[in-house]
Motif scaffolding. Structure first.
Motif, short mmCIF file in Angstrom:
data_model
loop_
_atom_site.label_atom_id
_atom_site.label_comp_id
_atom_site.label_asym_id
_atom_site.label_seq_id
_atom_site.Cartn_x
_atom_site.Cartn_y
_atom_site.Cartn_z
N CYS A 156 27.47 19.00 41.19
CA CYS A 156 28.69 18.75 40.44
C CYS A 156 29.75 19.69 40.99
O CYS A 156 29.44 20.67 41.66
N VAL A 157 31.00 19.40 40.69
CA VAL A 157 32.12 20.25 41.11
C VAL A 157 32.75 20.86 39.87
O VAL A 157 33.26 20.14 39.01
N ALA A 158 32.70 22.18 39.76
CA ALA A 158 33.37 22.86 38.67
C ALA A 158 34.88 22.90 38.95
O ALA A 158 35.29 23.02 40.11
N VAL A 159 35.67 22.78 37.91
CA VAL A 159 37.13 22.83 38.05
C VAL A 159 37.64 23.97 37.19
O VAL A 159 37.65 23.90 35.97
N LEU A 160 38.04 25.06 37.86
CA LEU A 160 38.55 26.23 37.14
C LEU A 160 40.01 25.98 36.80
O LEU A 160 40.83 25.72 37.67
N ARG A 161 40.34 26.09 35.52
CA ARG A 161 41.68 25.74 35.06
C ARG A 161 42.15 26.71 33.98
O ARG A 161 41.32 27.31 33.28
N ASN A 162 43.45 26.87 33.89
CA ASN A 162 44.04 27.66 32.82
C ASN A 162 44.53 26.68 31.75
O ASN A 162 45.53 25.99 31.96
N GLU A 204 29.34 29.96 33.10
CA GLU A 204 29.32 28.54 32.74
C GLU A 204 29.10 27.66 33.96
O GLU A 204 28.36 26.67 33.92
N ILE A 205 29.72 28.02 35.08
CA ILE A 205 29.52 27.27 36.33
C ILE A 205 28.06 27.31 36.74
O ILE A 205 27.47 26.29 37.13
N ALA A 206 27.45 28.49 36.62
CA ALA A 206 26.03 28.64 36.96
C ALA A 206 25.15 27.80 36.03
O ALA A 206 24.15 27.21 36.45
N ARG A 207 25.54 27.74 34.75
CA ARG A 207 24.76 26.95 33.80
C ARG A 207 24.80 25.47 34.15
O ARG A 207 23.81 24.75 33.99
N HIS A 208 25.95 25.01 34.63
CA HIS A 208 26.06 23.61 35.06
C HIS A 208 25.36 23.37 36.40
O HIS A 208 25.14 22.22 36.78
N ASP A 209 25.05 24.47 37.12
CA ASP A 209 24.43 24.40 38.45
C ASP A 209 25.32 23.66 39.45
O ASP A 209 24.84 22.89 40.29
N CYS A 210 26.64 23.91 39.37
CA CYS A 210 27.57 23.34 40.34
C CYS A 210 27.59 24.23 41.59
O CYS A 210 27.74 25.44 41.48
N LYS A 211 27.47 23.62 42.75
CA LYS A 211 27.49 24.37 44.01
C LYS A 211 28.88 24.41 44.64
O LYS A 211 29.07 25.02 45.69
N ALA A 212 29.83 23.73 44.02
CA ALA A 212 31.19 23.68 44.55
C ALA A 212 32.18 23.91 43.42
O ALA A 212 31.92 23.59 42.26
N LEU A 213 33.33 24.47 43.79
CA LEU A 213 34.33 24.84 42.80
C LEU A 213 35.73 24.51 43.32
O LEU A 213 36.08 24.87 44.45
N ALA A 233 31.30 34.38 45.70
CA ALA A 233 30.27 34.80 46.65
C ALA A 233 28.99 35.21 45.93
O ALA A 233 27.88 34.85 46.34
N GLN A 234 29.15 35.93 44.82
CA GLN A 234 28.00 36.40 44.05
C GLN A 234 27.18 35.24 43.50
O GLN A 234 25.95 35.26 43.53
N HIS A 235 27.86 34.20 43.04
CA HIS A 235 27.17 33.04 42.48
C HIS A 235 26.89 31.96 43.52
O HIS A 235 26.37 30.91 43.19
N ARG A 236 27.26 32.25 44.76
CA ARG A 236 27.03 31.35 45.89
C ARG A 236 27.61 29.96 45.61
O ARG A 236 26.95 28.92 45.72
N VAL A 237 28.88 29.99 45.25
CA VAL A 237 29.62 28.76 44.98
C VAL A 237 30.69 28.59 46.05
O VAL A 237 31.49 29.51 46.29
N ALA A 238 30.73 27.45 46.70
CA ALA A 238 31.75 27.15 47.71
C ALA A 238 33.02 26.70 46.99
O ALA A 238 32.99 25.75 46.22
N ALA A 239 34.13 27.39 47.25
CA ALA A 239 35.35 27.12 46.48
C ALA A 239 36.54 26.79 47.38
O ALA A 239 36.66 27.32 48.49
N ILE A 240 37.40 25.92 46.87
CA ILE A 240 38.66 25.63 47.54
C ILE A 240 39.80 25.97 46.59
O ILE A 240 39.69 25.78 45.37
N TYR A 241 40.88 26.50 47.16
CA TYR A 241 42.01 26.98 46.37
C TYR A 241 43.30 26.30 46.87
O TYR A 241 43.30 25.65 47.91
N ASP A 242 44.37 26.53 46.13
CA ASP A 242 45.66 25.94 46.54
C ASP A 242 46.48 26.90 47.37
O ASP A 242 47.43 26.50 48.04
N ASN A 243 46.12 28.20 47.37
CA ASN A 243 46.96 29.23 47.98
C ASN A 243 46.18 30.04 49.00
O ASN A 243 45.12 30.59 48.68
N ARG A 244 46.69 30.16 50.18
CA ARG A 244 45.98 30.84 51.25
C ARG A 244 45.78 32.34 51.00
O ARG A 244 44.89 32.95 51.61
#
Length: 319
Positions: A156-162, A204-213, A233-244
């Motif tokens: 699954c893909v976790a979506v971090l949002r405010n 929560e991301i770890a609980r869902h077992d999502c490998k991508a964020l 990095a600690q949770h070994r989740v591959a993440a993409i962001y909007d800002n370099r």
């Protein structure tokens, strides 16, 4: 209200006439030392022939990443009666708008200024606020597509949002959910509205077992970029962001508007306003320059191999 507005405009005009050089206020939602966009804005001013201390002055204020401080910092700038104030992000723009009266405001970056009530339309802002928006057709969907190229089977893909930022929250719209349906991917929204909630969010991301964020656009995540990259990095989740800048801090990958280019272009708005243009008549620009940045070291640490197709498309690969 009309009399008050006229009085404010008159006072602002009188202060500007007495000043030896134009004064530009800059309100940064982040610490000044961490905000490289200020340097990009200053570079834009230099390209237009402005030299600080000679033919222009720039006064900086920062809320140090705390939205609760924005109103006070905005009031400090407004009290100086600058010729124009530059800022970014919905909370900061709103604080400046409430404090500035008739002072022109230039947005370096904002989500949807029309939905936020800052402008009547992009083509005709109609008030004292103009500038640039990072609204781009299909940007969030493209980020999801790029992420899945890097991690084809994430579970699954976790979506971090405010949740407090409705203007930049793609969960409230259809673009991200439509893209997920097309790409046959399950999304797991995770809410983080302040710094203290970041660790809980990754739990929560770890609980869902999502490998991508996928991390949505929001100033809070830029401010938390170092800790954000560490937790991914600690949770070994591959993440993409909007800002370099988050990738520069150790994040894996980003795709979005070139924010530095947008701030450089914000200087053009300041120049036009100082020469007599009204914000109401200056159309709000969409981004024209986008960049894909990959942190190869971070990807390798996660055990990922960057596909050749992404290598070929990347504007920059951090070794």
């Amino acid at each position: 209200m009309l009399l008050l507005g006229g009085a404010l405009a008159a006072a602002h005009g009188a202060a500007a006439q007495q000043r030896p050089v134009p004064l530009v206020g800059f309100l940064s939602p982040r610490a000044v030392a961490e905000n490289s966009s200020i340097d990009a804005f200053r570079r834009g001013l230099r390209e237009l022939g402005y030299v600080e201390g000679q033919n222009i002055a720039v006064e900086l204020r920062s809320s140090e990443g705390e939205n609760s401080r924005l109103a006070a910092r905005a009031a400090e700038l407004a009290a100086l009666k600058p010729d124009v104030i530059v800022t970014n992000g919905e909370p900061a723009i709103r604080a400046v708008k409430e404090a500035a009266g008739a002072i022109p405001i230039v947005m370096g970056v904002v989500g949807d200024p029309v939905a936020a009530g800052f402008a009547q339309s992009l083509a005709h802002p109609g008030g004292n606020v103009t500038g640039l928006t990072n609204l781009g057709e299909g940007l969030v969907g493209k980020r999801l597509e790029l992420l899945l190229q890097m991690v084809p089977n994430p579970g699954c893909v976790a979506v971090l949002r405010n949740p407090e930022n409705r203007m930049l929250d793609p969960i409230n719209g259809q673009e991200l959910t439509t893209a997920a349906r097309t790409l046959r991917t399950e999304l797991k929204p995770v809410a983080v509205g302040r710094a203290g909630e970041l660790e809980t969010g990754f739990t929560e991301i770890a609980r869902h077992d999502c490998k991508a964020l996928l991390v949505t656009s929001d100033p809070i995540f830029v401010g938390l970029r170092v800790r954000l990259a560490e937790l991914a990095a600690q949770h070994r989740v591959a993440a993409i962001y909007d800002n370099r800048v988050i990738v520069d801090a150790g994040g894996m990958m980003s795709y979005g508007p070139d924010v530095h280019d947008m701030y450089r272009r914000a200087a053009l708005y300041v120049d036009k306003i100082l020469k007599g243009a009204k914000p109401a008549d200056l159309p709000i620009e969409r981004p024209t320059k986008f960049e894909l940045v990959i942190n190869l070291k971070t990807a390798k640490a996660l055990g990922l191999t960057v596909p050749q197709s992404l290598f070929a498309r990347a504007d920059e690969v951090i070794e």
